[in-house]
Write a protein that holds these residues in place. Structure first.
Motif, PDB file in Angstrom:
ATOM      1  N   UNK A   4     -70.130  -6.250 -36.432  1.00 25.99           N
ATOM      2  CA  UNK A   4     -70.273  -5.204 -35.411  1.00 25.99           C
ATOM      3  C   UNK A   4     -69.843  -5.650 -34.018  1.00 25.99           C
ATOM      4  N   UNK A   5     -70.139  -6.898 -33.585  1.00 27.69           N
ATOM      5  CA  UNK A   5     -69.739  -7.289 -32.228  1.00 27.69           C
ATOM      6  C   UNK A   5     -68.229  -7.417 -32.053  1.00 27.69           C
ATOM      7  N   UNK A   6     -67.478  -7.504 -33.135  1.00 31.45           N
ATOM      8  CA  UNK A   6     -66.052  -7.791 -33.041  1.00 31.45           C
ATOM      9  C   UNK A   6     -65.165  -6.611 -33.417  1.00 31.45           C
ATOM     10  N   UNK A   7     -65.651  -5.700 -34.227  1.00 31.87           N
ATOM     11  CA  UNK A   7     -64.857  -4.567 -34.695  1.00 31.87           C
ATOM     12  C   UNK A   7     -65.265  -3.299 -33.961  1.00 31.87           C
ATOM     13  N   UNK A   8     -64.294  -2.394 -33.793  1.00 29.72           N
ATOM     14  CA  UNK A   8     -64.626  -1.075 -33.259  1.00 29.72           C
ATOM     15  C   UNK A   8     -65.403  -0.262 -34.291  1.00 29.72           C
ATOM     16  N   UNK A   9     -65.090  -0.498 -35.552  1.00 32.06           N
ATOM     17  CA  UNK A   9     -65.793   0.188 -36.636  1.00 32.06           C
ATOM     18  C   UNK A   9     -65.951  -0.763 -37.811  1.00 32.06           C
ATOM     19  N   UNK A  10     -67.133  -0.751 -38.419  1.00 29.57           N
ATOM     20  CA  UNK A  10     -67.376  -1.493 -39.659  1.00 29.57           C
ATOM     21  C   UNK A  10     -67.703  -0.463 -40.733  1.00 29.57           C
ATOM     22  N   UNK A  11     -66.881  -0.411 -41.777  1.00 27.95           N
ATOM     23  CA  UNK A  11     -67.000   0.615 -42.803  1.00 27.95           C
ATOM     24  C   UNK A  11     -67.496  -0.005 -44.103  1.00 27.95           C
ATOM     25  N   UNK A  12     -68.595   0.528 -44.623  1.00 26.57           N
ATOM     26  CA  UNK A  12     -69.075   0.150 -45.954  1.00 26.57           C
ATOM     27  C   UNK A  12     -68.602   1.230 -46.917  1.00 26.57           C
ATOM     28  N   UNK A  13     -67.616   0.918 -47.761  1.00 23.08           N
ATOM     29  CA  UNK A  13     -67.019   1.951 -48.606  1.00 23.08           C
ATOM     30  C   UNK A  13     -67.950   2.411 -49.722  1.00 23.08           C
ATOM     31  N   UNK A  14     -69.073   1.703 -49.923  1.00 22.18           N
ATOM     32  CA  UNK A  14     -70.057   2.170 -50.895  1.00 22.18           C
ATOM     33  C   UNK A  14     -70.932   3.291 -50.342  1.00 22.18           C
ATOM     34  N   UNK A  15     -70.845   3.540 -49.029  1.00 21.70           N
ATOM     35  CA  UNK A  15     -71.549   4.660 -48.406  1.00 21.70           C
ATOM     36  C   UNK A  15     -70.577   5.842 -48.410  1.00 21.70           C
ATOM     37  N   UNK A  16     -70.878   6.851 -49.197  1.00 23.56           N
ATOM     38  CA  UNK A  16     -69.902   7.915 -49.444  1.00 23.56           C
ATOM     39  C   UNK A  16     -69.403   8.586 -48.165  1.00 23.56           C
ATOM     40  N   UNK A  17     -70.297   8.911 -47.266  1.00 24.65           N
ATOM     41  CA  UNK A  17     -69.885   9.571 -46.040  1.00 24.65           C
ATOM     42  C   UNK A  17     -68.943   8.711 -45.215  1.00 24.65           C
ATOM     43  N   UNK A  18     -69.269   7.419 -45.088  1.00 24.00           N
ATOM     44  CA  UNK A  18     -68.413   6.495 -44.341  1.00 24.00           C
ATOM     45  C   UNK A  18     -67.067   6.323 -45.032  1.00 24.00           C
ATOM     46  N   UNK A  19     -67.107   6.227 -46.363  1.00 22.17           N
ATOM     47  CA  UNK A  19     -65.859   6.051 -47.124  1.00 22.17           C
ATOM     48  C   UNK A  19     -64.918   7.240 -46.918  1.00 22.17           C
ATOM     49  N   UNK A  20     -65.431   8.450 -47.058  1.00 20.63           N
ATOM     50  CA  UNK A  20     -64.572   9.619 -46.959  1.00 20.63           C
ATOM     51  C   UNK A  20     -64.049   9.796 -45.533  1.00 20.63           C
ATOM     52  N   UNK A  21     -64.885   9.486 -44.521  1.00 20.02           N
ATOM     53  CA  UNK A  21     -64.420   9.563 -43.131  1.00 20.02           C
ATOM     54  C   UNK A  21     -63.314   8.540 -42.880  1.00 20.02           C
ATOM     55  N   UNK A  22     -63.448   7.362 -43.468  1.00 21.51           N
ATOM     56  CA  UNK A  22     -62.440   6.303 -43.340  1.00 21.51           C
ATOM     57  C   UNK A  22     -61.117   6.738 -43.970  1.00 21.51           C
ATOM     58  N   UNK A  23     -61.181   7.294 -45.157  1.00 24.22           N
ATOM     59  CA  UNK A  23     -59.978   7.766 -45.843  1.00 24.22           C
ATOM     60  C   UNK A  23     -59.299   8.875 -45.049  1.00 24.22           C
ATOM     61  N   UNK A  24     -60.091   9.814 -44.549  1.00 25.75           N
ATOM     62  CA  UNK A  24     -59.529  10.903 -43.743  1.00 25.75           C
ATOM     63  C   UNK A  24     -58.874  10.368 -42.477  1.00 25.75           C
ATOM     64  N   UNK A  25     -59.491   9.365 -41.875  1.00 27.67           N
ATOM     65  CA  UNK A  25     -58.932   8.799 -40.648  1.00 27.67           C
ATOM     66  C   UNK A  25     -57.592   8.118 -40.923  1.00 27.67           C
ATOM     67  N   UNK A  26     -57.512   7.362 -42.009  1.00 31.60           N
ATOM     68  CA  UNK A  26     -56.245   6.719 -42.379  1.00 31.60           C
ATOM     69  C   UNK A  26     -55.166   7.773 -42.587  1.00 31.60           C
ATOM     70  N   UNK A  27     -55.529   8.828 -43.298  1.00 23.56           N
ATOM     71  CA  UNK A  27     -54.560   9.888 -43.581  1.00 23.56           C
ATOM     72  C   UNK A  27     -54.096  10.580 -42.291  1.00 23.56           C
ATOM     73  N   UNK A  28     -55.040  10.870 -41.400  1.00 24.44           N
ATOM     74  CA  UNK A  28     -54.695  11.568 -40.163  1.00 24.44           C
ATOM     75  C   UNK A  28     -53.824  10.702 -39.252  1.00 24.44           C
TER      76      UNK A  28
END
Length: 272
Positions: free
Chosen positions: A234-258
């Protein structure tokens, strides 16, 4: 209570009956369900890249098994659970015994080669392919070469980053952390160090294209490792994504696509 185990197999070609052991579901003397993992997967023997990535993905998800006689639906049709087999009488540690059968001793040279396993980048790119956003993800961001002029002149001294996505007004600079790797602690330090080196050099002006440092934790592995990675990065990244958390995973995928779609069609007159 007699301890038992069931082998978990991946079958890349059901027609021929070929099977690769991923691990085993072990029911101990106390009745608790645990999972033994095959540490070294014969990726080269499978050949087909799609099945290689699927094999890695299924291996990552072994820790999600909770039932002694049923696999989670996420394992799909290529993964099967064998019949129950008894652990020999007198074995005090059934899990350790099964693990030793799955991972027999190897020569020192072979052990050194295989201990490295699949790279972080391989696991990470497999995630992008699984979720069909790999067309937007580029491998190995080289600051002294890619997006010439975007970072400061000191960027050539920075290490490369594992994955990146080029957008019209934003760049995602991404590092995977793999909780299932033996080198997890080393990986965690390496990712933190890389991100920390980039942070002070990213453009901050309103008119600049922004860079976002993203650490993403791939599927599987112990929950305590996943939590440790989130807190450590957390202190080093703007975002830390746990892909096992469904909401975080889908937001991450959408962000990559956008972001990726916003950068489509940009050639040498743009970013290259």
């Amino acid at each position: 209570m007699t301890a038992t185990y069931r082998l978990v197999h991946y079958s890349p070609d059901p027609f021929t009956g070929a099977r690769v052991p991923l691990g085993a579901v072990v029911v101990g003397h106390d009745g608790k369900v645990r999972v033994a993992r095959a540490e070294h997967l014969p990726l080269a023997c499978i050949g087909d890249r799609v099945h290689q990535l699927a094999l890695l993905h299924m291996s990552e998800r072994l820790d999600t098994i909770r039932q002694p006689d049923q696999l989670p639906r996420s394992f799909g049709p290529y993964t099967t659970l064998g019949g129950p087999q008894p652990v020999p009488e007198g074995v005090a540690d059934p899990l350790g015994w099964v693990a030793s059968m799955l991972n027999p001793p190897r020569s020192a040279k072979a052990a050194q080669h295989l201990a490295r396993g699949a790279t972080r980048g391989t696991y990470g790119y497999g995630f992008f392919q699984t979720w069909k956003v790999s067309d937007f993800v580029r491998k190995t961001f080289q600051p002294g070469k890619d997006l010439d002029g975007w970072l400061t002149s000191r960027s050539s001294a920075l290490p490369s980053l594992t994955h990146w996505v080029k957008g019209n007004s934003q760049v995602l600079l991404m590092e995977p952390v793999v909780p299932t790797r033996r080198q997890f602690q080393h990986d965690l330090r390496e990712v933190a160090e890389r991100l920390a080196m980039y942070r002070p050099l990213l453009p901050t002006g309103a008119a600049d294209r922004r860079g976002a440092l993203v650490a993403y934790i791939t599927a599987g592995g112990p929950e305590e490792r996943r939590a440790e990675a989130v807190e450590a990065l957390r202190p080093y990244a703007d975002d830390v994504i746990d892909v096992d958390v469904e909401g975080d995973r889908m937001a991450f995928i959408d962000r990559i696509r956008d972001v990726g779609r916003s950068g489509e069609g940009q050639g040498r007159l743009g970013w290259e």
